[in-house]
Design a protein around this motif. Sequence first.
Motif, short mmCIF file in Angstrom:
data_model
loop_
_atom_site.label_atom_id
_atom_site.label_comp_id
_atom_site.label_asym_id
_atom_site.label_seq_id
_atom_site.Cartn_x
_atom_site.Cartn_y
_atom_site.Cartn_z
N ASP A 368 85.63 88.64 40.28
CA ASP A 368 86.68 88.13 41.17
C ASP A 368 86.79 89.09 42.35
OD1 ASP A 368 88.79 86.99 42.43
OD2 ASP A 368 90.24 87.29 40.82
N THR A 410 75.80 81.98 38.29
CA THR A 410 77.20 81.60 38.05
C THR A 410 78.04 81.62 39.31
OG1 THR A 410 77.55 83.90 37.36
CG2 THR A 410 77.23 82.27 35.62
N ALA A 415 79.90 82.75 46.33
CA ALA A 415 81.24 83.16 46.74
C ALA A 415 81.17 84.15 47.89
CB ALA A 415 81.98 83.77 45.56
N LYS A 439 80.49 76.72 37.50
CA LYS A 439 81.52 75.81 37.99
C LYS A 439 82.82 75.95 37.21
CE LYS A 439 78.37 72.21 39.74
NZ LYS A 439 77.91 70.82 39.58
N LEU A 440 82.69 76.15 35.90
CA LEU A 440 83.88 76.18 35.06
C LEU A 440 84.53 77.57 34.99
CD1 LEU A 440 82.60 74.01 32.05
CD2 LEU A 440 84.05 73.28 33.95
N HIS A 442 83.92 80.59 37.10
CA HIS A 442 84.02 81.58 38.18
C HIS A 442 85.43 81.55 38.77
CE1 HIS A 442 83.17 84.03 41.66
NE2 HIS A 442 81.96 84.30 41.14
N PRO A 443 86.07 82.70 38.87
CA PRO A 443 87.48 82.71 39.33
C PRO A 443 87.67 82.28 40.78
CG PRO A 443 86.63 84.95 39.11
CD PRO A 443 85.60 84.06 38.50
N GLU A 444 86.62 82.38 41.63
CA GLU A 444 86.74 81.97 43.03
C GLU A 444 86.34 80.50 43.23
OE1 GLU A 444 85.48 84.91 46.05
OE2 GLU A 444 84.89 86.18 44.35
N HIS A 445 85.84 79.86 42.19
CA HIS A 445 85.47 78.43 42.20
C HIS A 445 84.58 78.08 43.40
CE1 HIS A 445 88.45 78.04 39.06
NE2 HIS A 445 89.39 78.53 39.87
N TYR A 447 81.63 76.70 43.59
CA TYR A 447 80.88 75.45 43.50
C TYR A 447 81.74 74.22 43.79
CZ TYR A 447 76.87 77.97 41.61
OH TYR A 447 75.80 78.81 41.45
N PHE A 448 83.05 74.40 43.83
CA PHE A 448 83.92 73.28 44.17
C PHE A 448 84.24 73.24 45.67
CE2 PHE A 448 84.88 73.81 39.62
CZ PHE A 448 84.68 72.51 39.20
N ASN A 449 83.69 74.17 46.43
CA ASN A 449 83.91 74.18 47.88
C ASN A 449 83.03 73.10 48.53
OD1 ASN A 449 83.65 75.08 50.79
ND2 ASN A 449 85.03 76.66 50.02
#
Length: 815
Positions: A368, A410, A415, A439-440, A442-445, A447-449
């Motif tokens: 993170d 990961t 990030a 995707k599930l 990583h605290p900075e997420h 892959y959802f960007n």
Amino acid sequence: MQCVAYFLNLANLAGKVHRPAFLAKYPTTYRGGILGRPYVRLMGLLLLGTGTVPFLTYLASRILQGEALRTQYATLLLIIIALILPLAVRPFLKRLEPLIDAGARHQAEFLNSIPDRYVGLAIFTSAALSLFLELSIIRWQATVFELFAFYKNFSLLACFAGLGLGYALGSRKLIPLFLAVPLLCWQFVLMLGLRYGLSANDRVSLKLLPFSEQLNMGLPAVDTLFNSVQTYLLLALVFLLTALAFIPIGQLCGGLLERREKLSAYGLNLAGSVVGVLLMFLLSAFWTPPVVWFLPAFALLLVFHVWSPRPLLFGAVSMVFALIVLAWPADPSWQRIYSPYQLLEVGQDSQGLMMISAAGHYYQRVHDLARSNRNVDSNPRLNSIRNYYELPYWLYGHAPGYVAIVGAGTGNDVAAGLRNGAQKIDAIEIDPAILMEGKLGHPEHPYFNSRVRAVVSDARTFLRTTNEHYDMAVYGLLDSHTLLSHASSVRLDSFVYTVEGLREARQRLNPDGILSLSFSVMNPHLGRKIYLMLQNAFDGRAPVCVRAGYDGAVIFLEANDRQLLLPAALLQKSGFEDVSSTFADPTLSADVSTDDWPFFYMPRRVYPISYLAMAGLVMALSLFIFSRFLDGRPQFGTAPFFFLGAGFMLIETKAITELGLVFGNSWQVIGIVIIAILAMAFLANFAVQRYLIERSPITYLLLLFSLAIGWWIAHTGGLPSGWLGRIGLAIVLTSPMFFSGILFSTLLRSRGAISGMMAVNLLGAMCGGLLEYNSMYFGFRFLYILAVGLYGAALLSELMVFKPKVEAVLTARAK
């Protein structure tokens, strides 16, 4: 060559013992006249090794950690007790001999009673079972200890040894099929007991790899003979348990083949083999665990058991117990995910952040490092880690427009790109399970960007085929913990780290783009190797090399159109060290990786001497097993089948490697290539049946010509790019399998028992698997030369066998 001769003699024996004429002239019996005796004696040796290896592993681990041998009296006493234990159970083992013989006799009678109308289906099913179980055991062993993940060829050869001997015994009246599952269960208990029954510190000696030529991240090579004893003992035990389990399966296949016309039976065997590969392909696609792999295999074995209450009950109990051992939650704190490539064990560190191990060895962890995380600025370690990920972007100078991240994993590198303003990112990761965990977890997420496009693909193939151009190409800490396939010594990421691969990555850069390659440099020679490869790929310009300290990483940086300079202020800001002069030192010896010699983890091109010990172990164990079950005088008549098997194994390895390079080194492509190779053999057998093709030197000439074309294409760099060129290359690379299949089928039709010929062919394949290690020094093009020599030997041996027969016929006609 003496070792090859030994195998050849043994192979000829395996083939000859099936011929009635040979048996009449040279009586061949099992040692002691029964089958139970060799099994019981080998099980006694296995019991001795099984009782010794845990204590020996513990003792070696303690000594490695600095404890004196004299402080380990209790362990030494336990080793002595383990050595005496087989003597105590010897009377019990002796009682098993007649039971094994009686059960094996009833099993053979049951298989012989299968109605003729179902024999074809039985041949097909048994072949699918044997190949599916072979692939399952190879894959499972690689998930338990990394040693087997890096050297899958060892597992393959153990299966070949068992199947080869089983085919050689196929026409016997004793088939102990009921021993296959218990022997596999024995192996499960041994390996899982060592892995989870001993603590990480107590089994550290098994993390020492007995091969010194290739580097392994976090896995050192053995430095003394004592430190390798427990490793070689484990390898020997696993080899023997695997081979013994596959002997009755080979007998099952060989005995059924004898009940049908030879070419028809061989065609059904090949068709079943294709289905076996397809089934493993399907189960891999759904990330299934080992219980799901072995359940259908054990169920099929149970179908072939004697259909009476006691044998079926014994088989069912053995199957259930084996599946329980496989499914036992040995370490519930780690989530186990069986991706198509490897076992991933997902857990959490002391901060609650995700970390991943592969076969029990550290692989990846997430961080993170978000700007909102104030702990990063106040924590020197976290601050240094963030600087490591962001240094390439600082050097680029401004927010990049388009970034390609090779080995996205990961999501740490993804990030970092987002934190530094990248407008668009292609995150390339070959393992879909790692991408899912990123995707599930990583605290900075990242892959959802919406600016990130996750690409599940082989990085080399993606960069070669994409039309995009990038401001930055960032190679993460890409380190494979598994091999490309079971038939090759090449690792999954090897073709990413070649001069040709780096040139293709450079072609995807914009004129002012930069390439950043990070790697844990395990010794200066490996750093020098990466330095030379980048220098070669970027027109002789020396890369900038920065030691970051994180996971032992060194960052290598190159600019596409200029000599890259590292500002002193930026270096001071990062707190890192410029080590460019270290790897520019010409006194450091290193050899660059190429597509022909893609052994990135070998800093120098040296002959793999330490692999000869492994080859010697495989041959010694194989000869030992065969000597327990067979006795007789070797003959020369089956030599062509031996050489055809060895040559086929080499060109199969070459085809898997080259077609993987062309179409992508993903698990799907490798599976399709293996199926295509089997399909070529099937088509060749069909052509011999359909068109009544006879033996002819022309077939040998076509085979050698196709090999020469393949060598020339590999030497000149391949056919033109595009789908037509790729399809043409696929035809060229698989055509030798077709002509080799024609040779095999025409010989098979004119020779003795099919099970004996299959046995010899498998032993030849074992020899070919050992010869494949020569590519680690000479390169993969050299395998073409070896294959030509082996097929030439097949032709000569065939001429030597048939010449006396032809002369005898001509003499008889003259009279």
